[in-house]
Write an enzyme that holds these catalytic residues in place. Structure first.
Site, PDB file in Angstrom:
ATOM      1  N   THR A 168     -14.853  -0.079   1.168  1.00 58.33           N
ATOM      2  CA  THR A 168     -15.539  -0.809   0.101  1.00 58.33           C
ATOM      3  C   THR A 168     -16.393  -1.924   0.677  1.00 58.33           C
ATOM      4  O   THR A 168     -17.502  -2.181   0.196  1.00 58.33           O
ATOM      5  CB  THR A 168     -14.503  -1.388  -0.886  1.00 58.33           C
ATOM      6  N   ASP A 214      -2.106  -0.888   3.462  1.00 54.60           N
ATOM      7  CA  ASP A 214      -1.686  -0.731   4.866  1.00 54.60           C
ATOM      8  C   ASP A 214      -1.782  -2.015   5.673  1.00 54.60           C
ATOM      9  O   ASP A 214      -1.358  -2.040   6.833  1.00 54.60           O
ATOM     10  CB  ASP A 214      -2.526   0.347   5.553  1.00 54.60           C
ATOM     11  N   ARG A 274       2.727   1.293  -4.192  1.00 52.24           N
ATOM     12  CA  ARG A 274       1.380   0.778  -4.416  1.00 52.24           C
ATOM     13  C   ARG A 274       1.057   0.597  -5.896  1.00 52.24           C
ATOM     14  O   ARG A 274       0.025   0.032  -6.231  1.00 52.24           O
ATOM     15  CB  ARG A 274       0.348   1.695  -3.776  1.00 52.24           C
TER      16      ARG A 274
END
Length: 443
Positions: free
Chosen positions: A184, A212, A366
Site C-alpha cells: 500500500t 506480520d 487478524r
C-alpha cells in the site's frame, strides 16, 4: 556471534516533503506545538552511533526523524478541508481504531467539515466498481473500535494512480490517509508522484499496517500486540492437548510470510513452546541435526511437545504453488501439512502412535478487535496522521521509533522488509525459551 543489523540500515535522508508553506495558525488551543529541531528523534541511539567510534576516531553522523505532532502553523484551512480514508490489503486488529482516531481528531481538533470513507480499498476509487463513499462522522465511528476488521472494507490488487488522483480531484479531497502494508505504501508513493506531476496540493499520509510486523522502520506495527495475545491462546490450547495425552504433540501455525515475529513473540509470551520455526531460520526435517531428531529426543525425554510454525517457514522444502494473490504475493505452500505428515510417519515407523493436534488460528488473530495497548497505539497513530496532513506534509508514514512518534519518508518504508535477526539477543531469548537447538540444519 556475528554482528547483524535489523533496523534496515541508517537512512541517508529523512526529509519529509510538503505541498506548500504552512501559513495558517493552528486552531488547537491546548498542549504544546512540536518544534522540528528540539523534538527531532535520533534514528540510532547506540553509544557508538551517538558518540562516534573511539578506536577509529570516527565522528558520528547524526540522522534524525522528524517528530510527529501538531505544528504552530498549518497549510490547510480547516473550514475548507476535506479528508478521505482508505484501508487496503488484509485485515488487522486496530483498523477501526485508526479510522475512528482520524475522524475524531479531524472533526474535534480541527473542525474539518468532511471525512470520506473509501470502500473496499483502492478499488473504491474506480468508478466502474460502483462502490459508494461513506461520510465518516463522529456518530458513525463512535463504537466501531469495539469490532474487528474495517468498517470500510478492504481489498488487494494494484489500481492505476491516475484513476485514484482523478477521483481525489472529483471529490475535492485535500488529505488522503492510506492505511496498509508495504504494498500500500508503494502505491501511495505512486499516488504522490502523480499528484506532484499535476501540481496539486493534496497530502498523502500513510499509516503502516501489517499483521506480520515486517515493515521497515515501524516498531511495532499496530495490531501486532493483539495478534500475539490471540496466538498465545491457541498455543496454550495446544499445550493442554499435548500434555493431556500420551505422546502428545501440539502443532500451531501462525501468520508470517517473510518474517516470524508472531511465532517468536507468542513463543516468548507462553514459555510453553518447544520448537519455534520461522522463515529467517532455515531447518531440515530429516537427518541427525534435523527437526525430527530433535523432536524425537524431546518426546522420549518429556513425552510431549509444542511446535509453533510461521506460515512462511520451510518453503525451500516445498514445491512452489506458482500462484499469486491479487497483490502479487506468491501463494505459499502448506508447511503445516508437511510437518504433520512427516512427524506422524516418523513415530509410526517406531510403532509409536502419537496424538498430534493441529491448530490454525491464522484468520482469527487478524480479525479480532484490538486489545487495550493496540487501541492506545492506534489512537496516537490516527491523531498524529491528522496533524501531519493538516500541516501540509505528504509522502510520509506515521511510526513509533525509539519510543517516540515520528514521520518516516515512504521511500524508506518501502525499501525492504524487517525480519528477525537470528544472531540477535532477541532470537537468543527465543532459543533459550524453547530449548530447541541453535541450528536444525545438517550442513
Amino acid at each position: 556471534m556475528k554482528s547483524c543489523n535489523d533496523d534496515g540500515g541508517t537512512p541517508k535522508s529523512t526529509t519529509i516533503p510538503t505541498v506548500g508553506t504552512a501559513k495558517i495558525s493552528n486552531p488547537i488551543k491546548f498542549g504544546r506545538f512540536v518544534d522540528d529541531e528540539e523534538d527531532a528523534v535520533l534514528v540510532n541511539i547506540s553509544r557508538k552511533k551517538v558518540e562516534g567510534n573511539a578506536k577509529t576516531k570516527k565522528k558520528p553522523t547524526h540522522i534524525y526523524f522528524e517528530p510527529a505532532g501538531p505544528r504552530e502553523k498549518i497549510y490547510y484551512d480547516p473550514s475548507k478541508t476535506k479528508c478521505a480514508v482508505v484501508t487496503c490489503g488484509g485485515l488487522c486488529p486496530g483498523l477501526n481504531d485508526v479510522i475512528r482516531a482520524i475522524v475524531m481528531a479531524a472533526h474535534h481538533e480541527y473542525r474539518v467539515p468532511s471525512v470520506l470513507g473509501i470502500q473496499y480499498g483502492l478499488a473504491g476509487f474506480v468508478p466502474e466498481q460502483g462502490y459508494d463513499v461513506i461520510e465518516l462522522t463522529p456518530d458513525f465511528v463512535s463504537r466501531i473500535h469495539e469490532f474487528g476488521g474495517t468498517v470500510l472494507g478492504s481489498s488487494r490488487g494494484p489500481q492505476d494512480p491516475e484513476v485514484i488522483v482523478d477521483a481525489l480531484e472529483r471529490m475535492n479531497v485535500s488529505i488522503l490517509f492510506m492505511i496498509g502494508g508495504d504494498g500500500t505504501m508503494r502505491a501511495a508513493s505512486k499516488v504522490v508522484e502523480e499528484i506532484e506531476k499535476r501540481g496539486l496540493s493534496i497530502s498523502v499520509v500513510g499509516l503502516p499496517k501489517t499483521i506480520d510486523n515486517d515493515i521497515n522502520y515501524v516498531s511495532p506495527s499496530f495490531g501486532f500486540d493483539t495478534s500475539v495475545e490471540t496466538a498465545a491462546m491457541a498455543i496454550r490450547g495446544a499445550h493442554v492437548e499435548a500434555t493431556g495425552a500420551p505422546w502428545g504433540v501440539g502443532l500451531v501455525k501462525v501468520m508470517g510470510r517473510d518474517a516470524g515475529f508472531i511465532a517468536a513473540q507468542s513463543a516468548l509470551s507462553c514459555q510453553e513452546v518447544n520448537f519455534c520455526l520461522v522463515p529467517e531460520d532455515p531447518f531440515d526435517i530429516d537427518g541427525e541435526n534435523g527437526l525430527l531428531a530433535a523432536l524425537d529426543a524431546r518426546m522420549k525425554r518429556r513425552g510431549n511437545a509444542v511446535i509453533v510454525v510461521a506460515e512462511g517457514a520451510g518453503q525451500d522444502m516445498l514445491e512452489e504453488s506458482g500462484k499469486k494473490d491479487a497483490s502479487g504475493n506468491v501463494k505459499l505452500s502448506d508447511i503445516a501439512a508437511l510437518l504433520k505428515r512427516e512427524i506422524v510417519a516418523h513415530f509410526k515407523a517406531q510403532n509409536i502412535d502419537i496424538s498430534l493436534k493441529y491448530i490454525d488460528p491464522s484468520y482469527i488473530i487478524r480479525s479480532v478487535p484490538a486489545n487495550a495497548n493496540d487501541r492506545i497505539y492506534c489512537s496516537f497513530l490516527g491523531i498524529h496522521a491528522v496533524h501531519a496532513g493538516m500541516s501540509g506534509r505528504t509522502g510520509l508514514v506515521i511510526s513509533r521509533w525509539n519510543g517516540r512518534y515520528v514521520h518516516i519518508p515512504m521511500d524508506l518504508v518501502t525499501k525492504g522488509k524487517k525480519r528477525i535477526n537470528t544472531c540477535s539477543n532477541y532470537w537468543r531469548a527465543v532459543l533459550e525459551s524453547t530449548g530447541q537447538p541453535v541450528s536444525m540444519k545438517n550442513t
